[in-house]
Design a protein around this motif. Sequence first.
Motif, PDB file in Angstrom:
ATOM      1  N   GLU A  46     -36.870  31.610  38.261  1.00 35.39           N
ATOM      2  CA  GLU A  46     -36.049  32.723  37.778  1.00 35.39           C
ATOM      3  C   GLU A  46     -36.381  34.025  38.505  1.00 35.39           C
ATOM      4  O   GLU A  46     -35.577  34.945  38.540  1.00 35.39           O
ATOM      5  CB  GLU A  46     -36.223  32.906  36.286  1.00 35.39           C
ATOM      6  CG  GLU A  46     -37.629  33.303  35.879  1.00 35.39           C
ATOM      7  CD  GLU A  46     -37.804  33.379  34.376  1.00 35.39           C
ATOM      8  OE1 GLU A  46     -38.520  34.277  33.935  1.00 35.39           O
ATOM      9  OE2 GLU A  46     -37.221  32.551  33.667  1.00 35.39           O
ATOM     10  N   ASN A  47     -37.555  34.092  39.106  1.00 36.61           N
ATOM     11  CA  ASN A  47     -37.925  35.297  39.843  1.00 36.61           C
ATOM     12  C   ASN A  47     -37.085  35.462  41.110  1.00 36.61           C
ATOM     13  O   ASN A  47     -36.979  36.573  41.626  1.00 36.61           O
ATOM     14  CB  ASN A  47     -39.407  35.280  40.197  1.00 36.61           C
ATOM     15  CG  ASN A  47     -40.282  35.414  38.978  1.00 36.61           C
ATOM     16  OD1 ASN A  47     -39.872  35.978  37.971  1.00 36.61           O
ATOM     17  ND2 ASN A  47     -41.490  34.892  39.049  1.00 36.61           N
ATOM     18  N   VAL A  48     -36.485  34.376  41.598  1.00 39.51           N
ATOM     19  CA  VAL A  48     -35.628  34.460  42.778  1.00 39.51           C
ATOM     20  C   VAL A  48     -34.409  35.313  42.453  1.00 39.51           C
ATOM     21  O   VAL A  48     -33.991  36.158  43.250  1.00 39.51           O
ATOM     22  CB  VAL A  48     -35.224  33.057  43.263  1.00 39.51           C
ATOM     23  CG1 VAL A  48     -34.205  33.138  44.392  1.00 39.51           C
ATOM     24  CG2 VAL A  48     -36.441  32.274  43.721  1.00 39.51           C
ATOM     25  N   ALA A  49     -33.845  35.122  41.261  1.00 37.44           N
ATOM     26  CA  ALA A  49     -32.690  35.920  40.855  1.00 37.44           C
ATOM     27  C   ALA A  49     -33.076  37.386  40.698  1.00 37.44           C
ATOM     28  O   ALA A  49     -32.329  38.282  41.110  1.00 37.44           O
ATOM     29  CB  ALA A  49     -32.117  35.388  39.546  1.00 37.44           C
ATOM     30  N   LYS A  50     -34.249  37.622  40.146  1.00 36.09           N
ATOM     31  CA  LYS A  50     -34.717  39.008  40.000  1.00 36.09           C
ATOM     32  C   LYS A  50     -34.913  39.657  41.365  1.00 36.09           C
ATOM     33  O   LYS A  50     -34.543  40.808  41.578  1.00 36.09           O
ATOM     34  CB  LYS A  50     -36.029  39.044  39.215  1.00 36.09           C
ATOM     35  CG  LYS A  50     -35.886  38.656  37.760  1.00 36.09           C
ATOM     36  CD  LYS A  50     -37.235  38.677  37.070  1.00 36.09           C
ATOM     37  CE  LYS A  50     -37.138  38.184  35.643  1.00 36.09           C
ATOM     38  NZ  LYS A  50     -38.454  38.136  34.993  1.00 36.09           N
ATOM     39  N   ALA A  54     -32.935  42.844  42.843  1.00 33.27           N
ATOM     40  CA  ALA A  54     -33.677  44.017  43.290  1.00 33.27           C
ATOM     41  C   ALA A  54     -33.330  44.360  44.745  1.00 33.27           C
ATOM     42  O   ALA A  54     -33.165  45.532  45.094  1.00 33.27           O
ATOM     43  CB  ALA A  54     -35.175  43.782  43.150  1.00 33.27           C
ATOM     44  N   LEU A  55     -33.191  43.338  45.579  1.00 30.29           N
ATOM     45  CA  LEU A  55     -32.821  43.579  46.970  1.00 30.29           C
ATOM     46  C   LEU A  55     -31.409  44.143  47.074  1.00 30.29           C
ATOM     47  O   LEU A  55     -31.136  45.021  47.895  1.00 30.29           O
ATOM     48  CB  LEU A  55     -32.928  42.286  47.781  1.00 30.29           C
ATOM     49  CG  LEU A  55     -34.338  41.793  48.059  1.00 30.29           C
ATOM     50  CD1 LEU A  55     -34.296  40.429  48.730  1.00 30.29           C
ATOM     51  CD2 LEU A  55     -35.089  42.777  48.927  1.00 30.29           C
ATOM     52  N   TYR A  56     -30.509  43.653  46.240  1.00 29.86           N
ATOM     53  CA  TYR A  56     -29.134  44.158  46.241  1.00 29.86           C
ATOM     54  C   TYR A  56     -29.098  45.621  45.840  1.00 29.86           C
ATOM     55  O   TYR A  56     -28.434  46.442  46.481  1.00 29.86           O
ATOM     56  CB  TYR A  56     -28.275  43.313  45.294  1.00 29.86           C
ATOM     57  CG  TYR A  56     -26.854  43.782  45.188  1.00 29.86           C
ATOM     58  CD1 TYR A  56     -25.949  43.547  46.222  1.00 29.86           C
ATOM     59  CD2 TYR A  56     -26.409  44.470  44.076  1.00 29.86           C
ATOM     60  CE1 TYR A  56     -24.643  43.980  46.133  1.00 29.86           C
ATOM     61  CE2 TYR A  56     -25.109  44.916  43.975  1.00 29.86           C
ATOM     62  CZ  TYR A  56     -24.229  44.663  45.007  1.00 29.86           C
ATOM     63  OH  TYR A  56     -22.925  45.104  44.925  1.00 29.86           O
ATOM     64  N   ILE A  57     -29.836  45.970  44.786  1.00 31.06           N
ATOM     65  CA  ILE A  57     -29.876  47.357  44.319  1.00 31.06           C
ATOM     66  C   ILE A  57     -30.506  48.255  45.381  1.00 31.06           C
ATOM     67  O   ILE A  57     -30.015  49.357  45.655  1.00 31.06           O
ATOM     68  CB  ILE A  57     -30.634  47.453  42.983  1.00 31.06           C
ATOM     69  CG1 ILE A  57     -29.821  46.776  41.875  1.00 31.06           C
ATOM     70  CG2 ILE A  57     -30.932  48.897  42.614  1.00 31.06           C
ATOM     71  CD1 ILE A  57     -30.572  46.594  40.581  1.00 31.06           C
ATOM     72  N   ALA A  58     -31.577  47.784  45.999  1.00 31.24           N
ATOM     73  CA  ALA A  58     -32.224  48.566  47.051  1.00 31.24           C
ATOM     74  C   ALA A  58     -31.282  48.777  48.229  1.00 31.24           C
ATOM     75  O   ALA A  58     -31.241  49.867  48.815  1.00 31.24           O
ATOM     76  CB  ALA A  58     -33.501  47.867  47.505  1.00 31.24           C
ATOM     77  N   ASP A  59     -30.506  47.759  48.563  1.00 27.72           N
ATOM     78  CA  ASP A  59     -29.546  47.873  49.649  1.00 27.72           C
ATOM     79  C   ASP A  59     -28.475  48.901  49.316  1.00 27.72           C
ATOM     80  O   ASP A  59     -28.102  49.728  50.152  1.00 27.72           O
ATOM     81  CB  ASP A  59     -28.914  46.507  49.927  1.00 27.72           C
ATOM     82  CG  ASP A  59     -27.978  46.531  51.109  1.00 27.72           C
ATOM     83  OD1 ASP A  59     -28.335  47.156  52.126  1.00 27.72           O
ATOM     84  OD2 ASP A  59     -26.886  45.925  51.023  1.00 27.72           O
TER      85      ASP A  59
END
Length: 92
Positions: A46-50, A54-59
Amino acid sequence: MTVKEQQECKFPPCISNWKNAKGYTIPLDKRLATDGRGLQTVQVNENVAKLAEALYIADQKACEAVEMRAQVERKMAQKEKRKHEEKLREVA
Protein backbone atom coordinates in the motif's frame (compact mmCIF):
# COMPACT_ATOMS: atom_id res chain seq x y z
CA MET A 1 45.86 -18.77 -5.63
CA THR A 2 46.84 -22.36 -5.19
CA VAL A 3 45.46 -25.16 -7.32
CA LYS A 4 43.34 -26.39 -4.42
CA GLU A 5 41.77 -22.95 -3.93
CA GLN A 6 41.06 -22.70 -7.65
CA GLN A 7 39.28 -26.07 -7.60
CA GLU A 8 37.24 -25.06 -4.58
CA CYS A 9 36.16 -21.83 -6.29
CA LYS A 10 35.19 -23.61 -9.50
CA PHE A 11 31.50 -23.20 -10.22
CA PRO A 12 29.55 -25.77 -12.24
CA PRO A 13 28.47 -24.63 -15.69
CA CYS A 14 25.01 -23.13 -15.91
CA ILE A 15 22.29 -25.48 -17.07
CA SER A 16 19.96 -23.55 -19.30
CA ASN A 17 16.26 -24.18 -18.93
CA TRP A 18 15.71 -22.80 -22.39
CA LYS A 19 16.40 -26.23 -23.87
CA ASN A 20 15.71 -29.73 -22.64
CA ALA A 21 18.08 -32.72 -22.66
CA LYS A 22 17.48 -33.42 -26.36
CA GLY A 23 18.23 -29.82 -27.31
CA TYR A 24 14.69 -28.82 -28.24
CA THR A 25 13.69 -25.26 -27.41
CA ILE A 26 10.95 -25.05 -24.80
CA PRO A 27 8.37 -22.30 -25.44
CA LEU A 28 8.15 -19.51 -22.89
CA ASP A 29 4.57 -20.27 -21.84
CA LYS A 30 5.48 -23.91 -21.14
CA ARG A 31 8.51 -22.94 -19.08
CA LEU A 32 6.49 -20.47 -17.01
CA ALA A 33 3.73 -23.04 -16.52
CA THR A 34 6.16 -25.59 -15.10
CA ASP A 35 7.97 -22.94 -13.09
CA GLY A 36 4.81 -21.96 -11.20
CA ARG A 37 5.29 -18.22 -11.58
CA GLY A 38 1.90 -17.81 -13.19
CA LEU A 39 0.17 -19.28 -10.15
CA GLN A 40 1.51 -16.67 -7.76
CA THR A 41 -0.54 -13.56 -7.17
CA VAL A 42 1.27 -10.26 -7.18
CA GLN A 43 0.80 -8.24 -4.03
CA VAL A 44 1.56 -4.56 -4.19
CA ASN A 45 2.39 -2.81 -0.97
CA GLU A 46 0.00 0.00 0.00
CA ASN A 47 2.99 2.30 0.41
CA VAL A 48 3.44 2.22 -3.39
CA ALA A 49 0.14 4.08 -3.78
CA LYS A 50 1.19 6.60 -1.14
CA LEU A 51 4.51 7.10 -2.89
CA ALA A 52 2.82 7.55 -6.26
CA GLU A 53 0.42 10.11 -4.81
CA ALA A 54 3.24 11.98 -3.08
CA LEU A 55 5.25 12.06 -6.31
CA TYR A 56 2.22 13.32 -8.23
CA ILE A 57 1.62 16.12 -5.72
CA ALA A 58 5.30 17.05 -5.73
CA ASP A 59 5.25 17.16 -9.53
CA GLN A 60 2.21 19.42 -9.52
CA LYS A 61 3.80 21.78 -6.99
CA ALA A 62 7.02 21.87 -8.98
CA CYS A 63 5.09 22.73 -12.16
CA GLU A 64 3.25 25.50 -10.32
CA ALA A 65 6.53 26.88 -8.98
CA VAL A 66 8.08 26.86 -12.45
CA GLU A 67 5.04 28.62 -13.88
CA MET A 68 5.09 31.27 -11.14
CA ARG A 69 8.82 31.81 -11.67
CA ALA A 70 8.24 32.25 -15.41
CA GLN A 71 5.46 34.79 -14.76
CA VAL A 72 7.69 36.79 -12.41
CA GLU A 73 10.48 36.76 -14.98
CA ARG A 74 8.06 37.96 -17.69
CA LYS A 75 6.85 40.79 -15.46
CA MET A 76 10.41 41.80 -14.64
CA ALA A 77 11.30 41.78 -18.35
CA GLN A 78 8.27 43.97 -19.14
CA LYS A 79 9.26 46.44 -16.40
CA GLU A 80 12.80 46.60 -17.73
CA LYS A 81 11.49 47.15 -21.24
CA ARG A 82 9.20 49.97 -20.05
CA LYS A 83 12.07 51.64 -18.16
CA HIS A 84 14.29 51.38 -21.21
CA GLU A 85 11.57 52.88 -23.44
CA GLU A 86 11.02 55.74 -20.96
CA LYS A 87 14.74 56.50 -20.91
CA LEU A 88 14.78 56.56 -24.70
CA ARG A 89 11.80 58.94 -24.71
CA GLU A 90 13.52 61.22 -22.21
CA VAL A 91 16.69 61.26 -24.30
CA ALA A 92 14.68 62.01 -27.45
